[in-house]
Design an enzyme around this catalytic site. Sequence first.
Site, short mmCIF file in Angstrom:
data_model
loop_
_atom_site.label_atom_id
_atom_site.label_comp_id
_atom_site.label_asym_id
_atom_site.label_seq_id
_atom_site.Cartn_x
_atom_site.Cartn_y
_atom_site.Cartn_z
N HIS B 50 0.87 -1.17 0.00
CA HIS B 50 0.00 0.00 0.00
C HIS B 50 0.92 1.23 0.00
CE1 HIS B 50 -4.11 -1.65 1.66
NE2 HIS B 50 -3.79 -2.14 0.48
N GLU B 52 1.35 3.67 2.03
CA GLU B 52 2.03 3.97 3.29
C GLU B 52 3.17 2.99 3.54
OE1 GLU B 52 -1.15 3.46 2.70
OE2 GLU B 52 -2.46 4.76 3.88
N SER B 77 -7.34 7.53 3.95
CA SER B 77 -7.35 6.99 5.31
C SER B 77 -6.66 5.62 5.36
CB SER B 77 -8.81 6.86 5.75
OG SER B 77 -8.91 6.25 7.00
N CYS B 79 -5.57 1.88 6.02
CA CYS B 79 -6.29 0.63 6.33
C CYS B 79 -5.75 0.02 7.62
CB CYS B 79 -6.15 -0.35 5.17
SG CYS B 79 -4.52 -1.15 5.13
N CYS B 82 -1.85 -0.63 7.35
CA CYS B 82 -1.01 0.57 7.39
C CYS B 82 -1.13 1.28 8.74
CB CYS B 82 -1.37 1.49 6.23
SG CYS B 82 -1.11 0.70 4.61
#
Lengths: 145, 145
Positions: B50, B52, B77, B79, B82
């Site tokens: 992801h 991040e 936002s 998950c 992350c």
Amino acid sequence: MDDFLQAAIEEAKKGVAEGGIPIGSVLVIDGRIVGSGHNRRVQQGSAVLHAEMDCLESAGRIKASDYRRATLYSTLSPCDMCSGAVLLYGIPKVVVGENRTFCGPQAYLRSRGVEVVIVDNQECRELMESFIQNNPALWNEDIGE
Amino acid sequence: MDDFLQAAIEEAKKGVAEGGIPIGSVLVIDGRIVGSGHNRRVQQGSAVLHAEMDCLESAGRIKASDYRRATLYSTLSPCDMCSGAVLLYGIPKVVVGENRTFCGPQAYLRSRGVEVVIVDNQECRELMESFIQNNPALWNEDIGE
């Protein structure tokens, strides 16, 4: 012992042989290992490839419906990050080799519906005890301390 | 707008240009970007990168005391996975571009002491709305649904 936990231990030993942190993991779906991995902090300078993450990465892109039948094995209690990956993918069961040398958020995992089985395996414990004793700074780095 | 959120948006646009999922992230310590990344599911067949995570990986091995002064910016936002990485490393602050198209466990992050700032940026929303509309299956895969 469970063959799948044994496979995770073999992964941890691969990490040791590479000079790495001795934690291993396998992902099992329908009685078959579909991914395996071990901690890659030392080997790849990785901040995200804990054993469980390396295992999920090795399994590749899997359908949500397949994750829902999966069991993640790890030689050590999964940390916040790896537990979060379990939640992201809706993996319903985690089998943990031991949680005495480090204990992640297993109560939180259970509160979110994940079955967490603690084996308390001696070989898993001994791998970690020896590693932590000889490499305390590296170990603290791996758990963000 | 915050230059660091803008840098995360630029990362998201790099992802779009590569045919990937339009989410970007930067890690900031002492007013300087020390890592940046974007979602790599499509580009690398990755189940764990992801935005991040890609950003944390790009930042490399950082001291715990440095993570403790860091802010993680993400266009979306974070998950469960992350957010878990934020908790693992004790990152005290997360700035979120938007949380309308997807909302991770921000209440849980706050309960664990993380400051979560929601910007509700229009460009972040539009990137995701367009992507989800055109790629619903890929988006569901990325969030384990």
